[in-house]
Design a protein around this motif. Structure first.
Motif, short mmCIF file in Angstrom:
data_model
loop_
_atom_site.label_atom_id
_atom_site.label_comp_id
_atom_site.label_asym_id
_atom_site.label_seq_id
_atom_site.Cartn_x
_atom_site.Cartn_y
_atom_site.Cartn_z
N SER A 107 0.70 -1.24 0.11
CA SER A 107 0.00 0.12 -0.04
C SER A 107 0.90 1.44 0.05
CB SER A 107 -0.88 0.17 1.23
OG SER A 107 -0.34 0.27 2.30
N GLN A 108 2.12 1.05 0.30
CA GLN A 108 3.19 2.37 0.31
C GLN A 108 3.38 2.70 -1.09
OE1 GLN A 108 3.30 3.67 3.38
NE2 GLN A 108 1.91 1.95 3.75
N ARG A 109 3.14 1.56 -2.01
CA ARG A 109 3.55 1.88 -3.41
C ARG A 109 2.44 2.36 -4.20
NH1 ARG A 109 5.39 -3.43 -5.06
NH2 ARG A 109 5.31 -2.58 -7.16
N GLY A 146 -2.88 -0.09 9.63
CA GLY A 146 -3.20 1.26 9.02
C GLY A 146 -3.07 1.06 7.72
N ASN A 147 -3.50 -0.04 7.14
CA ASN A 147 -3.56 -0.06 5.72
C ASN A 147 -4.76 0.93 5.22
OD1 ASN A 147 -3.86 -0.89 3.08
ND2 ASN A 147 -3.11 -2.90 3.30
N PRO A 148 -4.49 1.72 4.15
CA PRO A 148 -5.41 2.81 3.65
C PRO A 148 -6.48 1.79 2.79
CG PRO A 148 -3.31 2.98 2.38
CD PRO A 148 -3.23 2.02 3.64
N TRP A 149 -6.19 0.46 2.34
CA TRP A 149 -6.96 0.07 1.37
C TRP A 149 -8.38 -0.28 1.70
CZ3 TRP A 149 -3.40 -4.60 -0.63
CH2 TRP A 149 -2.30 -3.80 -1.61
N GLU A 150 -9.38 0.30 1.15
CA GLU A 150 -10.93 -0.14 1.31
C GLU A 150 -11.09 -1.38 0.96
OE1 GLU A 150 -15.26 2.02 0.48
OE2 GLU A 150 -13.62 2.66 -0.44
N GLN A 151 -11.94 -2.08 1.94
CA GLN A 151 -12.25 -3.52 1.58
C GLN A 151 -13.81 -3.72 1.65
OE1 GLN A 151 -10.11 -6.05 4.13
NE2 GLN A 151 -8.59 -4.26 4.70
N GLY A 152 -14.28 -4.78 0.80
CA GLY A 152 -15.61 -5.02 1.05
C GLY A 152 -15.62 -6.35 0.78
N GLN A 153 -16.81 -7.20 1.00
CA GLN A 153 -17.13 -8.63 0.90
C GLN A 153 -18.35 -8.56 0.22
OE1 GLN A 153 -17.27 -10.42 4.78
NE2 GLN A 153 -15.38 -9.58 5.48
N PHE A 154 -18.30 -9.67 -0.84
CA PHE A 154 -19.56 -9.60 -1.66
C PHE A 154 -19.97 -11.05 -2.07
CE2 PHE A 154 -17.22 -5.82 -2.24
CZ PHE A 154 -18.34 -4.85 -2.22
N ALA A 155 -21.16 -11.31 -2.51
CA ALA A 155 -21.60 -12.75 -2.93
C ALA A 155 -21.08 -13.22 -4.21
CB ALA A 155 -23.06 -12.91 -2.59
N THR A 156 -21.19 -12.19 -5.08
CA THR A 156 -20.62 -12.09 -6.64
C THR A 156 -19.74 -11.33 -7.05
OG1 THR A 156 -22.51 -11.12 -7.47
CG2 THR A 156 -23.07 -13.29 -6.96
N VAL A 157 -18.99 -11.74 -7.84
CA VAL A 157 -17.97 -10.77 -8.93
C VAL A 157 -18.88 -9.56 -9.35
CG1 VAL A 157 -16.26 -10.55 -10.62
CG2 VAL A 157 -16.43 -12.66 -9.31
N ARG A 187 -8.88 -0.65 -3.99
CA ARG A 187 -9.73 -1.42 -3.28
C ARG A 187 -9.99 -2.77 -3.37
NH1 ARG A 187 -14.86 2.07 -5.02
NH2 ARG A 187 -15.82 2.00 -3.13
N VAL A 188 -10.00 -3.33 -2.50
CA VAL A 188 -9.99 -5.04 -2.36
C VAL A 188 -11.54 -5.38 -2.09
CG1 VAL A 188 -9.18 -6.90 -0.91
CG2 VAL A 188 -7.84 -4.83 -1.68
N ALA A 189 -12.08 -6.31 -2.93
CA ALA A 189 -13.31 -7.02 -3.06
C ALA A 189 -13.04 -8.39 -2.81
CB ALA A 189 -13.91 -6.70 -4.45
N ILE A 190 -13.47 -8.89 -1.75
CA ILE A 190 -13.41 -10.33 -1.49
C ILE A 190 -14.80 -11.17 -1.97
CG2 ILE A 190 -12.97 -12.23 0.36
CD1 ILE A 190 -10.97 -9.92 1.46
#
Length: 135
Positions: A77-79, A109-120, A84-87
């Motif tokens: 994340s420094q690079r 302290g990772n700035p990446w936003e994350q979300g969880q989803f049922a489908t792509v 945004r990460v979608a699982i």
């Protein structure tokens, strides 16, 4: 589109990368897929990562591999701080592991936003909404 075939597949898209895991997903698969992404010349230009676990029949991720991934993602994340990460997946074990990963990255302290989803498709809708580089 560039594809890398292993027990996981990486598909490089115009603005991101799709990780597709199938069968048994192991610690080594988790680590190596991330190493492959970090080393790719387009890594610093991507907006998102989609990790699709819908075709996984067995998850064999240890707490140590999740800690390694959280630390490696923090370093990455420094690079590129705006990824945004979608699982994607619905298995209870995956959701628990995703929550553990989120807690580990938040502590770092990772700035990446994350979300969880049922489908792509659901993940892609989320990624299209308010994307920092979407103009």
């Amino acid at each position: 589109m560039e594809t890398h075939l292993m027990p996981y597949e990486l598909t490089w898209e115009a603005r991101g990368v799709l990780f597709t895991f199938s069968g048994t997903a192991s610690d080594d698969d988790l680590r190596q897929s991330n190493i492959d992404v970090y080393a790719h010349p387009e890594f610093t230009n991507i907006d998102y990562e989609i990790a699709d676990f819908t075709a996984v029949t067995r998850l064999e991720f240890s707490a140590e591999a999740l800690r390694w991934t959280a630390n490696a993602d923090f370093d990455a994340s420094q690079r590129n701080p705006t990824i945004r990460v979608a699982i994607v997946g619905t298995e209870k074990l995956l959701l628990g592991l995703a929550n553990m990963y989120r807690a580990l990255t938040d502590v770092r302290g990772n700035p990446w936003e994350q979300g969880q989803f049922a489908t792509v498709d659901e993940a892609r809708i989320w990624l299209a909404d308010d994307n920092p580089r979407n103009e």
